[in-house]
Write an enzyme that holds these catalytic residues in place. Structure first.
Site, PDB file in Angstrom:
ATOM      1  N   ASP A  31      -3.853   2.430  -5.026  1.00 45.96           N
ATOM      2  CA  ASP A  31      -2.541   2.392  -4.350  1.00 45.96           C
ATOM      3  C   ASP A  31      -2.298   1.108  -3.561  1.00 45.96           C
ATOM      4  OD1 ASP A  31      -3.962   2.761  -1.924  1.00 45.96           O
ATOM      5  OD2 ASP A  31      -2.345   3.990  -1.136  1.00 45.96           O
ATOM      6  N   GLU A  32      -3.051   0.065  -3.888  1.00 45.38           N
ATOM      7  CA  GLU A  32      -2.997  -1.137  -3.064  1.00 45.38           C
ATOM      8  C   GLU A  32      -3.054  -2.393  -3.922  1.00 45.38           C
ATOM      9  OE1 GLU A  32      -6.311  -0.965  -0.430  1.00 45.38           O
ATOM     10  OE2 GLU A  32      -5.729  -2.774   0.619  1.00 45.38           O
TER      11      GLU A  32
ATOM     12  N   ASP B 284       0.856  -1.187   0.000  1.00 47.05           N
ATOM     13  CA  ASP B 284       0.000   0.000   0.000  1.00 47.05           C
ATOM     14  C   ASP B 284       0.893   1.238   0.000  1.00 47.05           C
ATOM     15  OD1 ASP B 284      -3.167   0.698   1.090  1.00 47.05           O
ATOM     16  OD2 ASP B 284      -1.633   2.249   1.246  1.00 47.05           O
TER      17      ASP B 284
HETATM   18  P1  TTP Z   1      -5.273   4.927   1.539  1.00 46.31           P
HETATM   19  O1  TTP Z   1      -4.267   3.917   1.108  1.00 46.31           O
HETATM   20  O2  TTP Z   1      -6.356   4.515   2.446  1.00 46.31           O
HETATM   21  O3  TTP Z   1      -4.558   6.158   2.230  1.00 46.31           O
HETATM   22  P2  TTP Z   1      -3.192   6.864   1.889  1.00 46.31           P
HETATM   23  O4  TTP Z   1      -2.443   6.129   0.820  1.00 46.31           O
HETATM   24  O5  TTP Z   1      -3.435   8.300   1.584  1.00 46.31           O
HETATM   25  O6  TTP Z   1      -2.414   6.792   3.256  1.00 46.31           O
HETATM   26  P3  TTP Z   1      -1.808   5.499   3.985  1.00 46.31           P
HETATM   27  O7  TTP Z   1      -2.074   4.325   3.086  1.00 46.31           O
HETATM   28  O8  TTP Z   1      -0.352   5.763   4.130  1.00 46.31           O
HETATM   29  O9  TTP Z   1      -2.521   5.433   5.278  1.00 46.31           O
HETATM   30  O10 TTP Z   1      -5.961   5.527   0.241  1.00 46.31           O
HETATM   31  C1  TTP Z   1      -5.278   5.710  -0.984  1.00 46.31           C
HETATM   32  C2  TTP Z   1      -5.734   6.991  -1.666  1.00 46.31           C
HETATM   33  O11 TTP Z   1      -7.140   6.939  -1.881  1.00 46.31           O
HETATM   34  C3  TTP Z   1      -5.484   8.232  -0.849  1.00 46.31           C
HETATM   35  O12 TTP Z   1      -4.169   8.744  -1.042  1.00 46.31           O
HETATM   36  C4  TTP Z   1      -6.564   9.146  -1.299  1.00 46.31           C
HETATM   37  C5  TTP Z   1      -7.718   8.234  -1.696  1.00 46.31           C
HETATM   38  N1  TTP Z   1      -8.750   8.236  -0.652  1.00 46.31           N
HETATM   39  C6  TTP Z   1      -9.812   9.125  -0.754  1.00 46.31           C
HETATM   40  O13 TTP Z   1      -9.912   9.897  -1.721  1.00 46.31           O
HETATM   41  N2  TTP Z   1     -10.766   9.147   0.251  1.00 46.31           N
HETATM   42  C7  TTP Z   1     -10.705   8.327   1.337  1.00 46.31           C
HETATM   43  O14 TTP Z   1     -11.576   8.400   2.229  1.00 46.31           O
HETATM   44  C8  TTP Z   1      -9.591   7.407   1.447  1.00 46.31           C
HETATM   45  C9  TTP Z   1      -9.482   6.494   2.632  1.00 46.31           C
HETATM   46  C10 TTP Z   1      -8.658   7.414   0.433  1.00 46.31           C
HETATM   47 MG    MG Z   2      -2.194   4.067   0.919  1.00 38.54          MG
END
Ligand code: TTP
Ligand code: MG
Length: 344
Positions: A107-108, A9
């Site tokens: 992103d995962e 991720d």
């Molecule tokens: P995540 O992987 O949940 O969050 P992140 O990558 O920003 O942070 P981390 O993994 O380090 O905790 O989500 C990936 C992307 O998806 C995030 O950068 C932005 C988008 N996103 C939204 O637009 N709204 C949301 O509520 C979430 C959770 C994510």
């Molecule tokens: Mg992330």
């Protein structure tokens, strides 16, 4: 055979891309979401970098609230097209590391790396993958490794940001037990609240509840929770076409108009469809029910909800309402009933 699963991720994905593109903002809290002063956009934080998280800012928080918490932060609009392009390039790197991959979101991703000899080799592969993404894309990510998708993902969550954590099968128990119940995927704030009310705070305590008790409290989801607290998750890493809908149907042995028989069968269908939703971590928004009559005439009725959900009660009540309309509107005997949900 023991599986070895890797979960990756990206860290603060959208914010990290913005930081890379705008080095002048480095070291500052960066919030991706519309500027509160202009009042544009969805009005909530899409994501923010880890500096902004220190102020209590997080995804889905109203932008106005984020602005109160950190007025000097950099607020940037969401540039989704660009993030999608970056994502595609990262996924192309990830896919090279195993023929068995699954992209979960922008992103995962998961990789099945069971072809490796042991966890040491798995960690080496993970380090190499992290390095390649950093060198080629100038972005950091976190990787979790475990015997299944559940443990791999939870390891990632524990190791964030820019981390690497491998949980071997003999470490699963001691990894899970001290964690707060909310760390278990599938237990949201509402479920956690209900559990805390009955004195359950840690996964170790949650493990003491019987399958029957969990089913009583949470319905079919309870069975999933029972398995998850024990670190059990058999779902495969699969890059098959994304499933667009889930459906089940049943043909009666004899055409019937008996509502008790029909609803009993239908209840089972609802449960099966819901179980598949939960197993795949899907939500639904549109419910369709199918009814075939004795003369093979087939009709459908659909309902689209205002928001997406995976709630069993909502699925059950909406699906039954639709079926009831069929039973009221038609005098003919029923040959088949079915339920289909569009997943999102
Ligand atoms: P995540 O992987 O949940 O969050 P992140 O990558 O920003 O942070 P981390 O993994 O380090 O905790 O989500 C990936 C992307 O998806 C995030 O950068 C932005 C988008 N996103 C939204 O637009 N709204 C949301 O509520 C979430 C959770 C994510
Ligand atoms: Mg992330």
């Amino acid at each position: 055979m023991q599986r070895i699963i890797l979960h990756l991720d990206m860290d603060a994905f959208f914010a990290q891309i913005e930081e890379r593109e705008n080095p002048q903002f480095k070291g500052k809290p960066i919030i991706v979401g519309a500027d509160p002063k202009k009042g544009k956009g969805r009005g909530v934080v899409s994501t923010c970098n880890y500096i902004a998280r220190k102020y209590g800012i997080h995804s889905a928080l109203p932008i106005s609230k984020a602005y109160q918490l950190s007025p000097t932060a950099v607020f940037l609009p969401v540039n989704m097209k660009f993030y999608q392009k970056v994502s595609e390039k990262i996924m192309n790197i990830i896919k090279k590391y195993s023929p068995q991959w699954e992209i979960v979101s922008l992103d995962e991703a998961y990789l099945d790396i069971s072809f490796l000899k042991d966890y040491k080799e798995a960690e080496n592969l993970a380090r190499k993958l992290k390095k390649e993404i950093l060198e080629k894309k100038k972005l950091t990510c976190t990787i979790g490794i475990g015997p299944n998708k559940l443990i791999a993902k939870m390891a990632t969550n524990q190791a964030k940001p820019n981390g690497l954590l491998a949980i071997k099968p003999n470490q699963v128990k001691s990894f899970l037990e001290p964690l707060d119940i909310e760390k278990l995927p599938g237990i949201g704030p509402k479920t956690a609240e209900r559990l805390r009310e009955i004195g359950v705070n840690k996964i170790k305590e949650l493990k003491k509840l019987s399958k029957a008790k969990l089913r009583n409290i949470f319905g079919v989801v309870g069975e999933r929770i029972y398995e998850r607290v024990r670190g059990i998750d058999e779902t495969p890493v699969t890059s098959e076409e994304i499933i667009k809908s889930i459906g089940k149907e049943h043909t009666f042995e004899k055409d019937t108009k008996d509502s008790e028989t029909i609803f009993k069968t239908f209840d089972k269908i609802i449960k099966d469809v819901h179980r598949e939703l939960i197993d795949n971590n899907f939500n639904f928004q549109t419910i369709t029910i199918i009814c075939r009559f004795q003369d093979f005439e087939t009709h459908t009725k659909s309902k689209t909800l205002k928001t997406r959900t995976n709630d069993f009660k909502i699925l059950k009540s909406e699906a039954k309402k639709l079926l009831l309309r069929f039973l009221i509107e038609n005098r003919k005997l029923i040959r088949l009933v079915g339920l289909r949900v569009k997943v999102v």
